[in-house]
Scaffold this motif. Structure first.
Motif, mmCIF file in Angstrom:
data_model
loop_
_atom_site.group_PDB
_atom_site.id
_atom_site.type_symbol
_atom_site.label_atom_id
_atom_site.label_comp_id
_atom_site.label_asym_id
_atom_site.label_seq_id
_atom_site.Cartn_x
_atom_site.Cartn_y
_atom_site.Cartn_z
ATOM 1 N N UNK A 158 0.854 -1.196 0.000
ATOM 2 C CA UNK A 158 0.000 0.000 0.000
ATOM 3 C C UNK A 158 0.890 1.246 0.000
ATOM 4 N N UNK A 159 0.710 2.068 -1.034
ATOM 5 C CA UNK A 159 1.571 3.240 -1.212
ATOM 6 C C UNK A 159 0.880 4.514 -0.722
ATOM 7 N N UNK A 160 1.358 5.046 0.378
ATOM 8 C CA UNK A 160 0.878 6.309 0.960
ATOM 9 C C UNK A 160 -0.644 6.424 1.007
ATOM 10 N N UNK A 161 -1.292 5.521 1.753
ATOM 11 C CA UNK A 161 -2.750 5.540 1.768
ATOM 12 C C UNK A 161 -3.349 6.755 2.462
ATOM 13 N N UNK A 162 -2.582 7.401 3.320
ATOM 14 C CA UNK A 162 -3.181 8.485 4.106
ATOM 15 C C UNK A 162 -2.914 9.862 3.518
ATOM 16 N N UNK A 163 -2.180 9.892 2.409
ATOM 17 C CA UNK A 163 -1.827 11.153 1.756
ATOM 18 C C UNK A 163 -3.079 11.972 1.434
ATOM 19 N N UNK A 164 -3.132 13.177 1.967
ATOM 20 C CA UNK A 164 -4.231 14.090 1.638
ATOM 21 C C UNK A 164 -5.564 13.753 2.271
ATOM 22 N N UNK A 165 -5.579 12.822 3.230
ATOM 23 C CA UNK A 165 -6.858 12.478 3.859
ATOM 24 C C UNK A 165 -7.067 13.265 5.151
ATOM 25 N N UNK A 166 -8.351 13.522 5.476
ATOM 26 C CA UNK A 166 -8.689 14.188 6.734
ATOM 27 C C UNK A 166 -8.303 13.263 7.900
ATOM 28 N N UNK A 167 -7.932 13.861 9.045
ATOM 29 C CA UNK A 167 -7.446 13.048 10.169
ATOM 30 C C UNK A 167 -8.387 11.914 10.591
ATOM 31 N N UNK A 168 -9.701 12.143 10.587
ATOM 32 C CA UNK A 168 -10.603 11.043 11.020
ATOM 33 C C UNK A 168 -10.534 9.903 10.031
ATOM 34 N N UNK A 169 -10.389 10.231 8.742
ATOM 35 C CA UNK A 169 -10.337 9.161 7.734
ATOM 36 C C UNK A 169 -9.012 8.420 7.834
ATOM 37 N N UNK A 225 -6.229 3.405 8.962
ATOM 38 C CA UNK A 225 -5.220 2.714 9.781
ATOM 39 C C UNK A 225 -5.830 1.536 10.543
ATOM 40 N N UNK A 226 -7.043 1.746 11.082
ATOM 41 C CA UNK A 226 -7.707 0.641 11.797
ATOM 42 C C UNK A 226 -7.977 -0.530 10.861
ATOM 43 N N UNK A 227 -8.369 -0.219 9.628
ATOM 44 C CA UNK A 227 -8.624 -1.293 8.662
ATOM 45 C C UNK A 227 -7.321 -2.032 8.352
ATOM 46 N N UNK A 228 -6.243 -1.293 8.171
ATOM 47 C CA UNK A 228 -4.962 -1.953 7.871
ATOM 48 C C UNK A 228 -4.549 -2.870 9.030
ATOM 49 N N UNK A 229 -4.740 -2.399 10.258
ATOM 50 C CA UNK A 229 -4.434 -3.250 11.417
ATOM 51 C C UNK A 229 -5.302 -4.504 11.405
ATOM 52 N N UNK A 230 -6.568 -4.336 11.065
ATOM 53 C CA UNK A 230 -7.470 -5.487 11.093
ATOM 54 C C UNK A 230 -7.151 -6.493 9.985
ATOM 55 N N UNK A 231 -6.811 -6.005 8.798
ATOM 56 C CA UNK A 231 -6.522 -6.983 7.738
ATOM 57 C C UNK A 231 -5.256 -7.782 8.074
ATOM 58 N N UNK A 232 -4.303 -7.145 8.745
ATOM 59 C CA UNK A 232 -3.111 -7.889 9.173
ATOM 60 C C UNK A 232 -3.492 -8.915 10.243
ATOM 61 N N UNK A 233 -4.374 -8.499 11.155
ATOM 62 C CA UNK A 233 -4.845 -9.421 12.197
ATOM 63 C C UNK A 233 -5.503 -10.644 11.576
ATOM 64 N N UNK A 234 -6.156 -10.448 10.438
ATOM 65 C CA UNK A 234 -6.829 -11.569 9.773
ATOM 66 C C UNK A 234 -5.895 -12.373 8.877
ATOM 67 N N UNK A 235 -4.640 -11.994 8.827
ATOM 68 C CA UNK A 235 -3.681 -12.869 8.166
ATOM 69 C C UNK A 235 -3.063 -12.347 6.878
#
Ligand SMILES: Nc1ncnc2c1ncn2[C@@H]1O[C@H](COP(=O)(O)OP(=O)(O)OP(=O)(O)O)[C@@H](O)[C@H]1O
Ligand SMILES: [Mg+2]
Length: 236
Positions: A159-170, A175-185
């Motif tokens: 994943x290349x710079x997913x947070x670039x230009x995004x509002x802080x809540x997004x 980030x939570x989704x990225x953590x969860x997909x790693x948790x799922x393997x």
């Protein structure tokens, strides 16, 4: 053996020699972050792993299988997903049609994903499922690009710079989704500009400078190494 192994990768754009022997290893289900200044070669590293920029030397293997020199489509089918910097959606297709386009057969050793799970991750996409992707905001397009890649059932997601230009809540949601997909393997290679994010979610961090890996360690190692940060990360 790590899931993804990159050994001595070199890459050129025409006569410009950009990657000078990049070596890295990504364990199963781990988040590894690739940091570095603009132009250090992070995106080129991901593209060379995907075969989008043909490596001029070196090797890429996934779960012990050599993928060096294969076509990008084949590398993707073997289990490496890619979310590029430029959010690639089909602008004239709806959100849901874009998701359907991303669906692939299950890949051995990788969790399989459904559109329902994508909507659970990003309820905003569910709300907008009948809207053409070209009308989405940048943040929504980023979510859609991540989901489309996940529906290919990768073992590793680059994943290349997913947070670039995004509002802080997004940024938080992504980030939570990225953590969860790693948790799922699913292992994740995350190219990030924001040091705080990489330090918070990555198991290991690598720093690139001038087309080489100049530091590998844990977030704690990097946090206590001001010299590396000053030389390779902070804007002078
Ligand atoms: N298509 C291209 N043709 C020629 N040179 C390129 C091309 N893409 C990148 N480069 C050059 O390769 C070097 C590495 O670029 P790369 O995109 O990998 O950097 P990066 O670390 O991802 O930084 P950023 O995303 O901030 O630009 C840079 O010097 C860049 O100018
Ligand atoms: Mg880049």
């Amino acid at each position: 053996m790590s899931l993804l192994e990159v050994q001595g990768l070199h890459a050129h754009y025409g006569k410009s020699h950009i990657l000078h022997g990049v070596t890295l290893a990504v364990p199963e289900a781990a988040i590894v972050s690739l940091l570095g200044r603009n132009g250090s070669g992070r995106s080129t590293t991901l593209k060379a792993i995907m075969g989008l920029v043909p490596p001029s030397a070196g090797a890429v293997s996934l779960a012990g299988r050599d993928l060096t020199g294969r076509r990008p489509y084949d590398i993707c089918r073997q289990g490496i997903g890619f979310v590029p910097e430029e959010r690639l959606v089909f602008p004239n297709l709806t959100v849901e049609e874009n998701l359907v386009m991303g669906m692939q057969k299950p890949v051995t050793g990788a969790p399989a994903w459904s559109i329902t799970q994508m909507y659970d991750y990003f309820p905003r996409l569910k709300e907008r499922r009948a809207v053409r992707a070209g009308y989405l905001s940048g943040g929504e397009q980023q979510m859609l690009t991540i989901c489309r890649s996940l529906l290919g059932n990768p073992r590793v997601l680059l994943i290349d710079e997913p947070t670039e230009g995004l509002a802080p809540q997004i940024v938080e949601v992504v980030m939570d989704v990225i953590l969860d997909i790693a948790r799922r393997g699913v292992a994740v290679v995350l190219v990030e500009q924001k040091l705080t994010i990489a330090l918070k979610i990555a198991a290991r961090v690598m720093v690139m400078g001038h087309g080489e890996i100049v530091f590998t360690g844990t977030p704690a190692d990097l946090a206590r190494d001001p010299e590396i940060r000053r030389t390779w990360l902070e804007v002078a």
